[in-house]
Design a protein around this motif. Structure first.
Motif, PDB file in Angstrom:
ATOM      1  N   LEU A 127      45.038 -59.462 -22.250  1.00 48.51           N
ATOM      2  CA  LEU A 127      44.776 -59.058 -20.871  1.00 48.51           C
ATOM      3  C   LEU A 127      46.064 -58.896 -20.075  1.00 48.51           C
ATOM      4  CD1 LEU A 127      41.617 -61.147 -19.889  1.00 48.51           C
ATOM      5  CD2 LEU A 127      41.812 -58.651 -19.938  1.00 48.51           C
ATOM      6  N   ALA A 128      47.156 -59.444 -20.577  1.00 47.15           N
ATOM      7  CA  ALA A 128      48.443 -59.273 -19.890  1.00 47.15           C
ATOM      8  C   ALA A 128      48.925 -57.830 -19.943  1.00 47.15           C
ATOM      9  CB  ALA A 128      49.492 -60.203 -20.511  1.00 47.15           C
ATOM     10  N   ARG A 129      48.309 -56.992 -20.784  1.00 43.91           N
ATOM     11  CA  ARG A 129      48.768 -55.603 -20.928  1.00 43.91           C
ATOM     12  C   ARG A 129      48.056 -54.654 -19.956  1.00 43.91           C
ATOM     13  NH1 ARG A 129      47.717 -53.072 -25.282  1.00 43.91           N
ATOM     14  NH2 ARG A 129      46.197 -54.436 -26.301  1.00 43.91           N
ATOM     15  N   VAL A 130      47.719 -55.151 -18.772  1.00 40.38           N
ATOM     16  CA  VAL A 130      47.155 -54.273 -17.757  1.00 40.38           C
ATOM     17  C   VAL A 130      48.276 -53.502 -17.063  1.00 40.38           C
ATOM     18  CG1 VAL A 130      45.092 -55.659 -17.390  1.00 40.38           C
ATOM     19  CG2 VAL A 130      47.162 -56.185 -16.101  1.00 40.38           C
ATOM     20  N   GLY A 131      47.906 -52.602 -16.165  1.00 42.00           N
ATOM     21  CA  GLY A 131      48.867 -51.633 -15.650  1.00 42.00           C
ATOM     22  C   GLY A 131      49.900 -52.142 -14.680  1.00 42.00           C
ATOM     23  N   SER A 132      49.688 -53.289 -14.037  1.00 42.29           N
ATOM     24  CA  SER A 132      50.641 -53.775 -13.049  1.00 42.29           C
ATOM     25  C   SER A 132      50.522 -55.283 -12.925  1.00 42.29           C
ATOM     26  CB  SER A 132      50.389 -53.122 -11.683  1.00 42.29           C
ATOM     27  OG  SER A 132      49.140 -53.537 -11.158  1.00 42.29           O
TER      28      SER A 132
ATOM     29  N   VAL B 281      43.803 -45.969 -23.537  1.00 45.04           N
ATOM     30  CA  VAL B 281      45.008 -46.781 -23.556  1.00 45.04           C
ATOM     31  C   VAL B 281      46.168 -45.911 -23.101  1.00 45.04           C
ATOM     32  CG1 VAL B 281      46.549 -48.128 -24.999  1.00 45.04           C
ATOM     33  CG2 VAL B 281      44.099 -48.173 -25.436  1.00 45.04           C
ATOM     34  N   HIS B 282      46.964 -46.405 -22.163  1.00 48.23           N
ATOM     35  CA  HIS B 282      48.024 -45.609 -21.582  1.00 48.23           C
ATOM     36  C   HIS B 282      49.373 -46.172 -21.976  1.00 48.23           C
ATOM     37  CE1 HIS B 282      44.764 -43.968 -19.209  1.00 48.23           C
ATOM     38  NE2 HIS B 282      44.470 -45.191 -18.787  1.00 48.23           N
ATOM     39  N   SER B 283      50.308 -45.274 -22.240  1.00 46.78           N
ATOM     40  CA  SER B 283      51.665 -45.692 -22.558  1.00 46.78           C
ATOM     41  C   SER B 283      52.448 -45.814 -21.261  1.00 46.78           C
ATOM     42  CB  SER B 283      52.342 -44.672 -23.478  1.00 46.78           C
ATOM     43  OG  SER B 283      53.661 -45.067 -23.747  1.00 46.78           O
ATOM     44  N   ASN B 284      53.070 -46.957 -21.037  1.00 49.92           N
ATOM     45  CA  ASN B 284      53.808 -47.232 -19.822  1.00 49.92           C
ATOM     46  C   ASN B 284      55.291 -47.118 -20.094  1.00 49.92           C
ATOM     47  OD1 ASN B 284      55.036 -48.736 -17.594  1.00 49.92           O
ATOM     48  ND2 ASN B 284      52.918 -49.310 -17.092  1.00 49.92           N
ATOM     49  N   ALA B 285      56.040 -46.701 -19.067  1.00 45.75           N
ATOM     50  CA  ALA B 285      57.487 -46.558 -19.248  1.00 45.75           C
ATOM     51  C   ALA B 285      58.193 -47.898 -19.289  1.00 45.75           C
ATOM     52  CB  ALA B 285      58.066 -45.710 -18.103  1.00 45.75           C
ATOM     53  N   ASP B 286      57.497 -48.958 -18.971  1.00 44.25           N
ATOM     54  CA  ASP B 286      58.101 -50.284 -18.937  1.00 44.25           C
ATOM     55  C   ASP B 286      58.274 -50.823 -20.350  1.00 44.25           C
ATOM     56  OD1 ASP B 286      58.171 -50.273 -16.169  1.00 44.25           O
ATOM     57  OD2 ASP B 286      56.162 -51.136 -16.003  1.00 44.25           O
ATOM     58  N   ASN B 287      59.407 -50.504 -20.951  1.00 43.96           N
ATOM     59  CA  ASN B 287      59.766 -51.048 -22.268  1.00 43.96           C
ATOM     60  C   ASN B 287      58.705 -50.738 -23.311  1.00 43.96           C
ATOM     61  OD1 ASN B 287      61.405 -52.296 -24.074  1.00 43.96           O
ATOM     62  ND2 ASN B 287      61.425 -54.287 -23.052  1.00 43.96           N
ATOM     63  N   GLY B 288      58.068 -49.574 -23.184  1.00 44.33           N
ATOM     64  CA  GLY B 288      57.091 -49.167 -24.185  1.00 44.33           C
ATOM     65  C   GLY B 288      55.785 -49.921 -24.128  1.00 44.33           C
TER      66      GLY B 288
ATOM     67  N   VAL C 290      52.152 -50.663 -23.831  1.00 37.15           N
ATOM     68  CA  VAL C 290      50.917 -49.883 -23.919  1.00 37.15           C
ATOM     69  C   VAL C 290      49.856 -50.615 -23.109  1.00 37.15           C
ATOM     70  CG1 VAL C 290      49.168 -48.935 -25.446  1.00 37.15           C
ATOM     71  CG2 VAL C 290      51.557 -49.001 -26.179  1.00 37.15           C
ATOM     72  N   THR C 291      49.461 -50.021 -21.975  1.00 39.72           N
ATOM     73  CA  THR C 291      48.564 -50.715 -21.058  1.00 39.72           C
ATOM     74  C   THR C 291      47.104 -50.426 -21.386  1.00 39.72           C
ATOM     75  OG1 THR C 291      48.718 -48.872 -19.494  1.00 39.72           O
ATOM     76  CG2 THR C 291      50.273 -50.693 -19.228  1.00 39.72           C
ATOM     77  N   LEU C 292      46.260 -51.311 -20.891  1.00 42.14           N
ATOM     78  CA  LEU C 292      44.828 -51.217 -21.145  1.00 42.14           C
ATOM     79  C   LEU C 292      44.137 -50.377 -20.072  1.00 42.14           C
ATOM     80  CD1 LEU C 292      44.123 -54.993 -21.857  1.00 42.14           C
ATOM     81  CD2 LEU C 292      44.437 -53.204 -23.563  1.00 42.14           C
ATOM     82  N   GLY C 293      43.101 -49.657 -20.480  1.00 37.53           N
ATOM     83  CA  GLY C 293      42.225 -49.012 -19.518  1.00 37.53           C
ATOM     84  C   GLY C 293      41.234 -50.024 -18.960  1.00 37.53           C
ATOM     85  N   TRP C 294      40.478 -49.616 -17.941  1.00 38.39           N
ATOM     86  CA  TRP C 294      39.567 -50.535 -17.285  1.00 38.39           C
ATOM     87  C   TRP C 294      38.468 -51.015 -18.226  1.00 38.39           C
ATOM     88  CZ3 TRP C 294      40.237 -53.519 -13.415  1.00 38.39           C
ATOM     89  CH2 TRP C 294      41.088 -53.155 -12.365  1.00 38.39           C
ATOM     90  N   ARG C 295      37.941 -50.118 -19.067  1.00 40.16           N
ATOM     91  CA  ARG C 295      36.851 -50.538 -19.942  1.00 40.16           C
ATOM     92  C   ARG C 295      37.341 -51.579 -20.943  1.00 40.16           C
ATOM     93  NH1 ARG C 295      33.098 -46.061 -22.648  1.00 40.16           N
ATOM     94  NH2 ARG C 295      32.700 -45.773 -20.420  1.00 40.16           N
ATOM     95  N   GLN C 296      38.506 -51.354 -21.530  1.00 32.32           N
ATOM     96  CA  GLN C 296      39.056 -52.345 -22.458  1.00 32.32           C
ATOM     97  C   GLN C 296      39.323 -53.671 -21.750  1.00 32.32           C
ATOM     98  OE1 GLN C 296      42.430 -50.117 -23.998  1.00 32.32           O
ATOM     99  NE2 GLN C 296      41.467 -50.118 -26.017  1.00 32.32           N
TER     100      GLN C 296
END
Length: 286
Positions: free
Chosen positions: A70-75, A20-27, A29-35
């Protein structure tokens, strides 16, 4: 004499595809591919089971829960791709008969439905980025219901196939659920999902499980007995004709032919795309 000092090498820390990665976009927390793939698989499986077996139609709540996260993906681009893939896997199998009717053109119709899932993920992700998780959770039911209503009632195709609320059509509590309507059911379920997202992480699983059990019991309870017996039903003979955007004269010819072929019919029906506006006066006069 110039001397140079060698800098110690900087070792990049690898990260796995399921982290799980922390994104600079308003905090966010984005999902990895496996999740992401696990949530996608759960969304597809729960939707198919909910529609295939009325006894587990409450699993529609799991489908909406997975879509929300699923909306918490990277882009936004990734959100649309995941939404399209989810939509195709969700809507394709139940609507496989489209291929029999339209051939390869069925893929276009499946993509039309899948597009709305992708759009929901993109818009919800933007709510995360711009407004934060709390407001995103509060806006999720509005976004979901708005898109479901728009695709079903407002835009040109009015494509209401496999609306979330339809999964509960065989529930014994249908008279009670009818007060909410298909859009109200989707709104309530997505609102519950949003509220779950605001709970502490340790509380999500037990609370969500309890809500799912309550939903399952609620939609499966036998209906209360009717105090007065229903009035006897009268058989109604119906005949219909399939037309796609004909002119008024073609409609009149089709209606005359239908009446001659089925004189015993008490109700004559036209297809939903016979007219793209108000019923013409000529047809009303007929």
């Amino acid at each position: 004499m110039n001397t140079t000092t060698a800098e110690p090498p900087v070792c990049a820390k690898p990260h796995s595809s399921d982290s799980v990665h922390s994104n600079a976009d308003n905090g966010l927390v984005t999902l990895g591919w496996r999740q992401t793939l696990v949530l996608l698989a759960r969304a597809v499986g729960s939707f198919q089971l909910a529609y295939a077996f009325s006894a587990v139609s409450f699993l529609l709540g799991v489908y909406l829960f997975c879509l929300f996260h699923l909306a918490r993906v990277g882009s936004s681009r990734r959100a649309m791709m995941i939404g399209l893939l989810t939509g195709l896997l969700v809507y394709g199998p139940p609507l496989a008969f489209f291929w029999t009717i339209f051939g390869p053109g069925a893929l276009t119709l499946w993509l039309v439905l899948a597009f709305w899932v992708g759009l929901f993920l993109v818009l919800l992700r933007q709510c995360y980025v711009r407004f934060g998780p709390v407001r995103a959770a509060l806006l999720a039911p509005l976004l979901w219901t708005g898109l479901e209503y728009f695709r079903s009632e407002v835009y040109f195709l009015r494509f209401s196939w496999l609306n979330a609320g339809y999964a509960l059509f065989d529930s014994p509590q249908l008279p009670m659920l009818a007060k909410l309507g298909v859009y109200g059911i989707g709104f309530v379920l997505m609102a519950a999902v949003g509220m779950l997202a605001l709970l502490p992480r340790k509380a999500v699983l037990p609370t969500g499980g309890a809500l799912l059990v309550a939903l399952g019991l609620g939609v499966s309870l036998p209906a209360s007995p009717i105090s007065t017996p229903p009035a006897p039903c009268k058989e109604l003979r119906v005949a219909g004709v399939q037309l796609e955007f004909p002119n008024e004269r073609e409609v009149l010819v089709a209606l005359d032919s239908l009446r001659l072929k089925y004189p015993e019919a008490e109700l004559l029906m036209l297809s939903e795309y016979t007219f793209d506006g108000p019923i013409p006066e000529l047809i009303k006069a007929w």
